[in-house]
Design an enzyme around this catalytic site. Sequence first.
Site, PDB file in Angstrom:
ATOM      1  N   CYS A 194      -0.720   7.234   2.482  1.00  0.00           N
ATOM      2  CA  CYS A 194      -0.318   5.763   2.927  1.00  0.00           C
ATOM      3  C   CYS A 194      -0.755   5.420   4.140  1.00  0.00           C
ATOM      4  O   CYS A 194      -0.874   4.401   4.376  1.00  0.00           O
ATOM      5  CB  CYS A 194       1.319   5.403   2.535  1.00  0.00           C
ATOM      6  N   HIS A 203       2.504  -1.000   7.164  1.00  0.00           N
ATOM      7  CA  HIS A 203       2.441  -0.420   5.967  1.00  0.00           C
ATOM      8  C   HIS A 203       3.610  -1.017   5.030  1.00  0.00           C
ATOM      9  O   HIS A 203       4.648  -1.069   5.518  1.00  0.00           O
ATOM     10  CB  HIS A 203       2.413   1.070   5.884  1.00  0.00           C
ATOM     11  N   ASN A 261       4.480  -0.865  -3.049  1.00  0.00           N
ATOM     12  CA  ASN A 261       3.808   0.220  -1.900  1.00  0.00           C
ATOM     13  C   ASN A 261       2.414   0.390  -2.672  1.00  0.00           C
ATOM     14  O   ASN A 261       2.532   1.025  -3.749  1.00  0.00           O
ATOM     15  CB  ASN A 261       4.819   1.288  -1.902  1.00  0.00           C
TER      16      ASN A 261
END
Length: 323
Positions: free
Chosen positions: A114, A250, A280
């Site tokens: 990520c 993020h 996500n």
Amino acid sequence: MTCRAVVTGVGHYLPERVVPNSEFEATLDTSDEWIRTRSGIERRHFAAEGETTSDMAAHAARAALTDAGLSVSDIDAIVLATSTADLTFPSAATMVQHALGMTKGFAFDVQAVCAGFIYALSNAHALIVSGQAERVLVIGAETFSRIMDWTDRSTCVLFGDGAGALVLEAQDQPGAATDRGILSTDLHSDGRFKDLLYVDGGVSTQTTGHLRMQGNQVFRHAVEKLASTAETALERAGLTASDVDWIVPHQANIRIIQGTAKKMGLPMERVVVTVQDHGNTSAASIPLALSVGKERGQINPGDLIVTEAIGGGLAWGAVVLRW
Ligand code: UT7
């Protein structure tokens, strides 16, 4: 004069299929309400059968090139952040290179889960300021739907697919904190935490595997590490949180995003939030948020942006840039 890596184009691609939270209620002991309140996610996009990470990356790259008013022959390098490349090798970046018809320069993948887009931006920045490339396509693209365990309600409701891309160009700037472009970067990883978020398979184990996460443990690390890396990057740029126009975080969980903004002393009005629509998307989440933020009219030329991410590794970091 100082050579800066300036964003001159941005674009994104989301697969057609939109999956609302309610779709999971049929197969899992979960609810739209739980997913919304615990994560902020309302829907996500899933790639179509046969649609790959490099397909989505190429779409996003074309959109960013159009936005920059450039053609692929102007590009010297492609840096692509992904943990879900089409094949073990070659890199998804070289597949994008081929899809775009780019026959010069070089292309490679960056894998920091990520945090991948932060690592990719940092790499592209280094290529530009060291004179190895003048124009770089920086892409984040993922098909996390391919590594979900659809029986694990604690993970499969959280992730989505998509891609985003930036064009970074070398530009001479005065060398001040008011310059456009990337002003500072800050990267970290700590492999002691590798078991908090991982895929239980890979080439060496001859399995594909599924994503496994101790979500509440990752959560605990996230707010503290994200605020700290953002503050370090700002300090390195000679700036403070009060100079920031937009945090572009993020997009993993709205509560992490809110907690980080609060720790930095910034209101949510200064945060670009897309987690409700995308879930996500790992390394794709930041370029997607930058592109959507520009489309919404939130991000404008001259705005100071701090972007930060954390993910498997653990790996985390931040980039400060002026749009
Ligand atoms: O992008 C990479 C980095 N990743 C992240 O940043 C993710 C970080 N973590 C998170 O976002 C959150 O920890 C989650 C959204 C994953 C979970 O939220 P939480 O508030 O930390 O919940 P929890 O894991 O402590 O679980 C609370 C309860 C548990 O039940 P018990 O043990 O209290 O009875 C879970 O079994 O919620 C249960 N639960 C669910 N219930 C309904 C877990 N998933 C679900 C679900 N639906 N989908």
